[in-house]
Motif scaffolding. Structure first.
Motif, PDB file in Angstrom:
ATOM      1  N   VAL A 195       0.817  -1.211   0.000  1.00  0.00           N
ATOM      2  CA  VAL A 195       0.000   0.000   0.000  1.00  0.00           C
ATOM      3  C   VAL A 195       0.854   1.267   0.000  1.00  0.00           C
ATOM      4  O   VAL A 195       0.320   2.361  -0.209  1.00  0.00           O
ATOM      5  N   LYS A 196       2.141   1.132   0.245  1.00  0.00           N
ATOM      6  CA  LYS A 196       2.979   2.322   0.397  1.00  0.00           C
ATOM      7  C   LYS A 196       3.039   3.167  -0.868  1.00  0.00           C
ATOM      8  O   LYS A 196       2.773   4.373  -0.842  1.00  0.00           O
ATOM      9  N   MET A 197       3.405   2.545  -1.985  1.00  0.00           N
ATOM     10  CA  MET A 197       3.626   3.302  -3.213  1.00  0.00           C
ATOM     11  C   MET A 197       2.369   3.989  -3.732  1.00  0.00           C
ATOM     12  O   MET A 197       2.412   5.184  -4.071  1.00  0.00           O
ATOM     13  N   PRO A 198       1.205   3.283  -3.839  1.00  0.00           N
ATOM     14  CA  PRO A 198       0.026   3.986  -4.367  1.00  0.00           C
ATOM     15  C   PRO A 198      -0.391   5.186  -3.530  1.00  0.00           C
ATOM     16  O   PRO A 198      -0.789   6.225  -4.082  1.00  0.00           O
ATOM     17  N   TYR A 199      -0.274   5.075  -2.211  1.00  0.00           N
ATOM     18  CA  TYR A 199      -0.685   6.202  -1.373  1.00  0.00           C
ATOM     19  C   TYR A 199       0.375   7.312  -1.343  1.00  0.00           C
ATOM     20  O   TYR A 199       0.028   8.493  -1.179  1.00  0.00           O
ATOM     21  N   PHE A 200       1.642   6.957  -1.544  1.00  0.00           N
ATOM     22  CA  PHE A 200       2.675   7.995  -1.664  1.00  0.00           C
ATOM     23  C   PHE A 200       2.465   8.799  -2.942  1.00  0.00           C
ATOM     24  O   PHE A 200       2.562  10.035  -2.937  1.00  0.00           O
TER      25      PHE A 200
END
Length: 422
Positions: free
Chosen positions: A188-193
């Protein structure tokens, strides 16, 4: 619909509808993802929706005060930055592997969304000819439908496909399982970043853009307190209708993957693709509804769409196999015009009560925190997620009444209020 000097601001405002729609429609991906990662029941998984929509209830009034004191532009920028902060917090939430931290990040995102929606809905409605306000708001909200089409398809492939199945996790050692879940949480880190970075960029664009003032008449004297807005009976009914509508929408969209995998017997990724088709049906329904409003009363159309959604809920409850999924897709089509139409009818002729009226309608979005819990409770109690659709069924009946009668503009005069007291 929008004059030349309002076209670019209208495009910017419309982009906000897409962005918060994208954020909301990642939640149905997060629910099965987090349910598996933390071994949650259906009711526990719906806390994702509770965290989001409780924020609407708590932040709607402060958002209204921001609009009245600092203006719509400041409110929009503030909303974008809070939205971005919540998105960035997904990185430490994934690192800690604690469900509560995900809920906190989602709550902060929703605080930003509350400010944005409190500003953008009445602004888009008022940015042009008052006679076409409902059509204009439906057009802007159509891009919310576009986000509902894209977010599940993209989110499923970024988040769900990189996880582990329950069977794979059951064969791992305790240490291996912990490492696997840590790797899964990290998806989930990359899409929300990326989402947070886009939000900051758009906030900068808004900061350097001159937004036209909302047109008001000289007799639109700003109200002194929120309770004054309740003299408008149609506003009170719109608050009730929006509470039930949003609850129904969240039940349908957020729990779709759980519903489709059990009622339709398909995989999570396939269910996410069908959820994307639900978003497409929602988008098409919004455009068709906007067109039909040129020829039919928006209130009457709202009532007809709500009745059709009620009938489809019966199929969702009693049907078997893929027919249940097609019924839910039909619900998505017919509920497409409901939020903006209820909103536009609710703030109609509020004059100086518009900002507080907008806040009250946004507060009613808390239905999205409460009614999915009822959906989950009924599903767990009955042992079938299909039975949960009795909740949206009741919700659409309330919306049908609002479209039939509750939307009619009635104002309690000060004289009548005094007489009632005496």
């Amino acid at each position: 619909m929008a004059k030349n000097h309002t076209l670019f601001p209208f495009i910017l405002i419309t982009s906000l509808f897409f962005l918060w729609g994208f954020a909301h429609n990642l939640d149905p991906i997060l629910i099965p993802h987090l349910q598996k990662s933390f071994t949650l029941t259906t009711v526990q998984a719906t806390l994702v929706d509770s965290a989001v929509f409780i924020a609407y209830f708590l932040m709607a009034l402060p958002a209204g005060f921001i609009m009245k004191k600092y203006g719509y532009k400041t409110g929009i920028i503030a909303g974008l930055l809070v939205f971005a902060l919540g998105s960035f917090l997904f990185i430490p939430a994934a690192n800690t592997q604690q469900y509560i931290f995900f809920l906190i990040a989602l709550f902060i995102i929703a605080c930003g969304l509350t400010i944005l929606e409190t500003a953008a809905n009445p602004y888009a409605s008022s940015l042009g000819d008052p006679a076409s306000s409902t059509q204009r708001l439906n057009l802007a909200q159509s891009f919310n439908g576009l986000a509902a089409t894209l977010a599940p398809v993209i989110g499923a492939r970024v988040i769900l496909t990189k996880g582990y199945t329950a069977a794979q996790l059951s064969t791992m050692t305790a240490e291996g399982r912990q490492l696997a879940l840590a790797a899964e949480a990290a998806t989930v880190k990359m899409p929300y970043f990326i989402l947070g970075s886009i939000l900051v960029l758009i906030a900068v664009i808004f900061a350097f853009t001159r937004l036209p003032a909302i047109q008001t008449n000289e007799d639109h004297v700003a109200s002194k307190h929120i309770f004054h807005a309740f003299k408008h009976r149609h506003l009170a009914w719109s608050v009730v209708a929006q509470f039930f509508y949003v609850g129904a929408q969240v039940c349908v969209f957020s729990l779709f993957i759980l519903y489709a995998t059990k009622a339709g017997g398909i995989t999570e990724v396939k269910a996410a693709d069908y959820l994307g088709l639900c978003g497409l049906a929602f988008l098409i329904g919004r455009f068709i509804g906007t067109y039909l409003m040129q020829h039919f009363s928006s209130a009457r159309l709202l009532a007809v769409y709500a009745v059709m959604s009620t009938l489809l809920c019966v199929i969702a409850i009693m049907g078997t196999g893929m027919i249940t999924i097609y019924a839910v897709m039909g619900i998505c089509f017919f509920m497409s015009i409901m939020f903006p139409t209820i909103f536009a009818l609710g703030i109609k002729e509020l004059r100086g009560d518009t900002e507080f009226g907008s806040s009250l309608i946004i507060m009613s979005i808390v239905g999205g925190a409460i009614l999915p819990l009822a959906f989950g409770y009924i599903s767990d109690l009955r042992g079938s997620i299909q039975h949960g659709y009795v909740v949206p069924l009741v919700c659409f009946l309330v919306v049908a009444y609002f479209g039939y009668k509750g939307h009619r503009v009635k104002v309690k005069t000060e004289k009548l209020m005094v007489s009632a007291i005496l």
